[in-house]
Scaffold this active site. Structure first.
Site, short mmCIF file in Angstrom:
data_model
loop_
_atom_site.label_atom_id
_atom_site.label_comp_id
_atom_site.label_asym_id
_atom_site.label_seq_id
_atom_site.Cartn_x
_atom_site.Cartn_y
_atom_site.Cartn_z
N HIS A 254 40.27 50.45 36.10
CA HIS A 254 40.63 50.63 34.70
C HIS A 254 41.46 49.45 34.19
CE1 HIS A 254 41.76 53.15 31.13
NE2 HIS A 254 42.84 52.37 31.18
N GLU A 255 42.51 49.10 34.93
CA GLU A 255 43.38 48.01 34.49
C GLU A 255 42.67 46.66 34.57
OE1 GLU A 255 45.92 48.76 32.90
OE2 GLU A 255 46.00 50.86 33.51
N HIS A 258 41.01 46.01 31.30
CA HIS A 258 41.93 45.39 30.35
C HIS A 258 42.15 43.91 30.67
CE1 HIS A 258 43.14 48.92 28.10
NE2 HIS A 258 43.52 49.57 29.19
N GLU A 284 40.70 49.45 25.04
CA GLU A 284 40.43 50.66 25.82
C GLU A 284 38.93 50.81 26.10
OE1 GLU A 284 42.12 54.01 27.89
OE2 GLU A 284 42.93 52.16 27.04
#
Length: 489
Positions: A254-255, A258, A284
């Site tokens: 997830h990170e 980003h 996001e």
């Protein structure tokens, strides 16, 4: 030098200082000694004072009046500088300072109330935060919608009424899908304990698989995973749980979504106003499509199963489809950050409605707990057991982040649209994912979204990448198709 050159020289220095300020925050969450907290607060406040002064420098107004844009990149930079300058000057310095002071204290008050399961102890502080944000919204809106003015900090150009219509279309189908899934037999869980060192090693491998450049980044541990920085210094954090390796692996992915966005912006945009992600919603969308549509796909799960066995030995599951079900397990829970893909947006939609009511004055802070508990029971089918699992679970409102929550669900909607366009562009995507080859998918996202940074407005960025206007339909269709197959609905 022209007015534009002077303006950009000033902006580059401001962006560089903002990166330094961000690094202070990263250090505070990862490596700072506990005893340095008070001093770090003073250091951060001093940096914010310098940044605010630079962002409201009267020369910016003069430069903007005289600057001419030779191309689309310059036009975009002027747009971003003008927006920041005008917003900064609408909020009185007194109010900005008071918000900074109160939210700094409020975060500690929230943490203490959360630990004590005592909503009443936090109500006076939260009421003060809400009042200050209402005042700020009035200053920014100048007669317009107050919540829209606050939302614009995180998703420029978005309107609450448009999001409300989109989210209203999401909610009934999500509730129906959740109920259908929970009526089915639940998948097997992983068995055993999972060594922390092995978890971190595998998470670093996965970061590389998803395109994260470790020569311009690093992965550290933190209580709450996050991404920090831009350009050539973009850092991520993750966390470990010996009973749940998915927490570490999927937090990392997830990170990395980003981080990849920030690393892949055009190098020429570095340390300029457009040299970063354009909005929280678009940001996001990158983290969610990496984590969910790609990393939680049954095709990729089959590849990951082999790597899990290599790293941990017997994990209690041998069948690839059973492993895919475990990766996508849907179960009751209170916590937004731990929610599965089906129920996550229901957590966000509830917060969006509640904070709009708080800002409009339709919901008193004293009534927040009851309103939260009623809405939670309606959407999730069971009662909140304690405040730390209810209205005290998130830090956002204590630090004044009203308008932030809806960007989480907007990012999921954008991810659904991007996923539909990605599959149309790469019909062999599942074969690639089954080989653990993410280069095609991440390369497509880099070229269509990430490299542009803030060159275009948020919605225009997604529409250009997808070839159609964003809507909730692709996300809902994807969820119903995927979980229908996984749970034999």
């Amino acid at each position: 030098m022209t007015a534009y050159d002077d303006l950009m020289a000033h902006a580059r220095e401001t962006e560089a200082l903002a990166q330094v300020a961000g690094r202070l925050g990263w250090d505070q969450e990862t490596m700072m000694p506990r005893g340095a907290a008070v001093q770090r607060g003073e250091e951060s406040a001093a940096m914010e004072g310098v940044l605010h002064a630079r962002r409201t420098d009267p020369r910016i107004g003069d430069w903007l009046a005289r600057a001419e844009a030779p191309d689309a990149v310059a036009e975009a930079n002027l747009r971003e500088i003008r927006r920041s300058f005008e917003r900064a000057n609408k909020v009185p310095a007194r109010l900005a300072a008071e918000i900074a002071r109160v939210t700094s204290v409020a975060q500690g008050a929230w943490a203490e109330a959360r630990a004590d399961e005592d909503v009443a102890a936090f109500v006076p502080t939260l009421a003060r935060v809400v009042a200050l944000r209402q005042e700020e919204g009035q200053a920014l809106a100048q007669g317009g919608d107050i919540y829209d003015a606050l939302l614009d900090d995180y998703e420029p150009g978005a309107k609450a009424a448009e999001l409300d219509a989109m989210f209203a279309a999401l909610r009934p189908r999500l509730v129906a899908l959740r109920e259908a899934i929970l009526a089915r037999p639940q998948p097997a869980a992983l068995a055993g304990e999972f060594d922390e060192t092995a978890q971190l090693a595998l998470s670093r491998e996965l970061a590389g698989v998803f395109g994260y450049d470790m020569t311009r980044g690093r992965i550290d541990k933190a209580v709450h995973p996050f991404c920090s920085g831009s350009g050539n210094d973009v850092r991520v954090t993750t966390r470990t749980d010996p009973a749940d390796p998915f927490n570490c692996l999927y937090s990392t992915i997830h990170e990395v979504g980003h981080a990849s966005y920030e690393q892949n912006v055009e190098p020429d945009y570095l340390l300029t106003p457009i040299g970063r992600g354009v909005s929280m919603g678009v940001h996001e969308s990158q983290s969610r499509i990496y984590e969910n549509q790609l990393a939680r796909s049954p095709a990729f799960a089959g590849w990951l199963l082999g790597r899990m066995r290599d790293a941990f030995g017997d994990i209690g599951i041998d069948d690839p489809m059973e492993f895919a079900r475990a990766v996508n397990r849907v179960s009751n829970g209170y916590i937004r950050t731990e929610a599965d893909e089906v129920q996550y947006n229901l957590h966000v939609l509830m917060r969006f409605d509640l904070e709009r009511a708080l800002i409009s004055g339709d919901l008193a802070v004293t009534d927040l707990e009851a309103a939260w508990n009623d809405r939670f029971a309606a959407d999730f089918g069971f009662a909140v057991d304690r405040p730390s699992n209810g209205c005290l679970q998130d830090v956002h409102w204590s630090v004044g982040l009203m308008g932030y929550f809806p960007t989480y669900s907007l990012g999921n909607v954008y991810a659904g649209c991007l996923h539909q366009a990605l599959r149309a562009a790469r019909p062999g995507l599942d074969d690639e994912l089954a080989r653990g080859d993410l280069s095609g998918a991440t390369g497509w996202l880099r070229e269509t979204v990430q490299r542009h940074g803030a060159l275009h407005a948020p919605r225009a960025t997604i529409e250009a990448a997808c070839g159609f206007a964003p809507s909730e339909a692709p996300l809902l269709d994807y969820l119903e198709t995927k979980f229908g197959a996984l749970y034999d609905l």
